[in-house]
Design a protein around this motif. Sequence first.
Motif, PDB file in Angstrom:
ATOM      1  N   ALA A   1     -26.716 -25.716  24.872  1.00 27.05           N
ATOM      2  CA  ALA A   1     -27.528 -24.504  24.914  1.00 27.05           C
ATOM      3  C   ALA A   1     -26.725 -23.445  25.661  1.00 27.05           C
ATOM      4  CB  ALA A   1     -28.852 -24.779  25.617  1.00 27.05           C
ATOM      5  N   ILE A   2     -27.055 -22.189  25.382  1.00 31.69           N
ATOM      6  CA  ILE A   2     -26.385 -21.094  26.080  1.00 31.69           C
ATOM      7  C   ILE A   2     -26.720 -21.190  27.565  1.00 31.69           C
ATOM      8  CG2 ILE A   2     -26.303 -18.581  26.352  1.00 31.69           C
ATOM      9  CD1 ILE A   2     -26.957 -18.418  23.306  1.00 31.69           C
ATOM     10  N   SER A   3     -25.690 -21.219  28.410  1.00 28.33           N
ATOM     11  CA  SER A   3     -25.905 -21.343  29.845  1.00 28.33           C
ATOM     12  C   SER A   3     -24.815 -20.585  30.592  1.00 28.33           C
ATOM     13  CB  SER A   3     -25.886 -22.819  30.245  1.00 28.33           C
ATOM     14  OG  SER A   3     -25.840 -22.943  31.643  1.00 28.33           O
ATOM     15  N   PRO A   4     -25.113 -19.350  31.006  1.00 31.27           N
ATOM     16  CA  PRO A   4     -24.104 -18.563  31.734  1.00 31.27           C
ATOM     17  C   PRO A   4     -23.627 -19.289  32.996  1.00 31.27           C
ATOM     18  CG  PRO A   4     -26.008 -17.203  31.142  1.00 31.27           C
ATOM     19  CD  PRO A   4     -26.382 -18.615  30.861  1.00 31.27           C
ATOM     20  N   VAL A   5     -24.560 -20.030  33.645  1.00 31.04           N
ATOM     21  CA  VAL A   5     -24.214 -20.751  34.875  1.00 31.04           C
ATOM     22  C   VAL A   5     -23.096 -21.771  34.616  1.00 31.04           C
ATOM     23  CG1 VAL A   5     -25.100 -22.252  36.697  1.00 31.04           C
ATOM     24  CG2 VAL A   5     -26.570 -20.482  35.728  1.00 31.04           C
ATOM     25  N   GLU A   6     -23.219 -22.496  33.500  1.00 26.76           N
ATOM     26  CA  GLU A   6     -22.212 -23.502  33.169  1.00 26.76           C
ATOM     27  C   GLU A   6     -21.088 -22.933  32.301  1.00 26.76           C
ATOM     28  OE1 GLU A   6     -23.769 -27.465  32.049  1.00 26.76           O
ATOM     29  OE2 GLU A   6     -25.736 -26.644  32.515  1.00 26.76           O
ATOM     30  N   GLY A   7     -21.139 -21.611  32.094  1.00 23.03           N
ATOM     31  CA  GLY A   7     -20.081 -20.970  31.310  1.00 23.03           C
ATOM     32  C   GLY A   7     -20.105 -21.336  29.838  1.00 23.03           C
ATOM     33  N   ILE A   8     -21.318 -21.654  29.320  1.00 23.90           N
ATOM     34  CA  ILE A   8     -21.437 -21.980  27.893  1.00 23.90           C
ATOM     35  C   ILE A   8     -22.009 -20.778  27.158  1.00 23.90           C
ATOM     36  CG2 ILE A   8     -22.455 -23.535  26.166  1.00 23.90           C
ATOM     37  CD1 ILE A   8     -22.569 -25.664  28.405  1.00 23.90           C
ATOM     38  N   GLY A   9     -21.186 -20.137  26.363  1.00 21.42           N
ATOM     39  CA  GLY A   9     -21.623 -18.988  25.569  1.00 21.42           C
ATOM     40  C   GLY A   9     -21.934 -19.407  24.150  1.00 21.42           C
ATOM     41  N   PRO A  10     -22.449 -18.479  23.318  1.00 23.05           N
ATOM     42  CA  PRO A  10     -22.827 -18.797  21.923  1.00 23.05           C
ATOM     43  C   PRO A  10     -21.651 -19.357  21.119  1.00 23.05           C
ATOM     44  CG  PRO A  10     -23.540 -16.583  22.533  1.00 23.05           C
ATOM     45  CD  PRO A  10     -22.681 -17.070  23.651  1.00 23.05           C
TER      46      PRO A  10
ATOM     47  N   LEU B   1     -35.229 -22.582  30.306  1.00 24.67           N
ATOM     48  CA  LEU B   1     -34.564 -21.281  30.311  1.00 24.67           C
ATOM     49  C   LEU B   1     -33.423 -21.231  29.296  1.00 24.67           C
ATOM     50  CD1 LEU B   1     -35.313 -18.940  32.193  1.00 24.67           C
ATOM     51  CD2 LEU B   1     -33.167 -19.378  33.408  1.00 24.67           C
ATOM     52  N   GLU B   2     -32.523 -22.224  29.351  1.00 31.64           N
ATOM     53  CA  GLU B   2     -31.355 -22.212  28.469  1.00 31.64           C
ATOM     54  C   GLU B   2     -31.769 -22.357  27.006  1.00 31.64           C
ATOM     55  OE1 GLU B   2     -31.613 -24.184  31.134  1.00 31.64           O
ATOM     56  OE2 GLU B   2     -30.121 -23.293  32.490  1.00 31.64           O
ATOM     57  N   GLY B   3     -32.740 -23.257  26.774  1.00 29.78           N
ATOM     58  CA  GLY B   3     -33.203 -23.487  25.414  1.00 29.78           C
ATOM     59  C   GLY B   3     -33.844 -22.244  24.821  1.00 29.78           C
ATOM     60  N   GLU B   4     -34.674 -21.560  25.627  1.00 28.17           N
ATOM     61  CA  GLU B   4     -35.333 -20.342  25.171  1.00 28.17           C
ATOM     62  C   GLU B   4     -34.307 -19.255  24.861  1.00 28.17           C
ATOM     63  OE1 GLU B   4     -38.813 -19.624  24.799  1.00 28.17           O
ATOM     64  OE2 GLU B   4     -38.804 -21.806  24.806  1.00 28.17           O
ATOM     65  N   ALA B   5     -33.325 -19.105  25.762  1.00 36.19           N
ATOM     66  CA  ALA B   5     -32.286 -18.093  25.568  1.00 36.19           C
ATOM     67  C   ALA B   5     -31.508 -18.385  24.282  1.00 36.19           C
ATOM     68  CB  ALA B   5     -31.341 -18.076  26.770  1.00 36.19           C
ATOM     69  N   THR B   6     -31.250 -19.668  24.052  1.00 32.91           N
ATOM     70  CA  THR B   6     -30.505 -20.068  22.858  1.00 32.91           C
ATOM     71  C   THR B   6     -31.320 -19.770  21.603  1.00 32.91           C
ATOM     72  OG1 THR B   6     -29.527 -21.836  24.183  1.00 32.91           O
ATOM     73  CG2 THR B   6     -29.252 -21.991  21.797  1.00 32.91           C
ATOM     74  N   ALA B   7     -32.622 -20.115  21.648  1.00 29.66           N
ATOM     75  CA  ALA B   7     -33.504 -19.864  20.506  1.00 29.66           C
ATOM     76  C   ALA B   7     -33.540 -18.369  20.185  1.00 29.66           C
ATOM     77  CB  ALA B   7     -34.907 -20.379  20.796  1.00 29.66           C
TER      78      ALA B   7
END
Lengths: 211, 211
Positions: A123-132, A160-166
């Motif tokens: 999932a998109i996670s700025p904290v873990e540095g995972i972008g789209p 949070l991450e799942g919603e942002a990704t959706a």
Amino acid sequence: MTGTEHGSSPQAVTAAPRPVTRLIDELCRLPGIGPKTASRLAYYLLRSPAEQVLSLAESLRVVKERTVLCSVCFNIAERSPCSICGSAERDVTQVCVVEEPLDVLAVERTRLYHGLYHVLHGAISPVEGIGPEELKIRELVSRVQTGQVREVLLATNPNLEGEATAMYVARQLAPLGIRVTRLARGLPIGGDLEYADEVTLGQALEGRREF
Amino acid sequence: MTGTEHGSSPQAVTAAPRPVTRLIDELCRLPGIGPKTASRLAYYLLRSPAEQVLSLAESLRVVKERTVLCSVCFNIAERSPCSICGSAERDVTQVCVVEEPLDVLAVERTRLYHGLYHVLHGAISPVEGIGPEELKIRELVSRVQTGQVREVLLATNPNLEGEATAMYVARQLAPLGIRVTRLARGLPIGGDLEYADEVTLGQALEGRREF
């Protein structure tokens, strides 16, 4: 007790045999397994029949060797395309988008979904540095562009991450003029899709709404 | 959703690929690891670099191959006699009797004991059908009869089975005229008096020492 009670002997502390400490170290690298659990597991395995231990070792050896990512849905499978993508019985107009392969199993357990899947692998996670661009989102968009897909069901985790990704995926799909839905509320916020019970997850499937 | 929503399709539920389900089954056999944890571990390993997974597999393969039971103390070791039994720095007049190899490591960590060990490989437990003849008690008695042992320290677990085992071993050793001791009972360091159970607190009272 001897006279050298306070650690004056340099070799006072004897560790486990090296093959055992190596196994403990390896087990410690697994998520949720600390040094105490790793020790208990290692000594349990030492007491177990050799066949059981070798069988576990063999399972580990082949698990990566004999699995591939499906080139269509990116689920872990024995061959590509996977048994779901290659099945004539699945509804090719529906694609359920999940974060992880385990989430496919969770949705399958409801027995209520008969479409295809698309595994984002995170999932998109700025904290873990995972972008789209780290996720299989581009692949989803081109899959929808070229295929017969009429509905994409967003089944990311309700956090949070799942919603942002959706949200991000929905925006990418908006120009394509297909139906974009998501799982109904009913899943507890902060929960994890793979731990949802079948009934809750089934109700969330049936109650899905327009994104 | 399609028209076949309620499981009418015989192949509605797709399981994980066979190599993955096999690994999950193997992991499930480990103590304290249920199906959910096993699934999470399996999919974690699928995401991990191949070297890490193969390294764990190799550790499992060699752990039994490259370890033996010490013929003197029955601890798990790389060779027999083990590094403790073969050490010139250990006090050969003391033998600490423990239930499991992990207990040797626990005593070693205190850095206060410099004698030898004897691993019983279990405790007497009528419920589980483990009698004295299943344990390395006969071997302990003949070791004491033939060796230079002057003290046997019984360090079995402070529970019903451990106490019964200690009592049995003490009775076997009584005719040999050596000192037989056991670990002190009392409050654990860092514990809280109000949370101590009655038996522990009672034993701490009985075993009280001059300040």
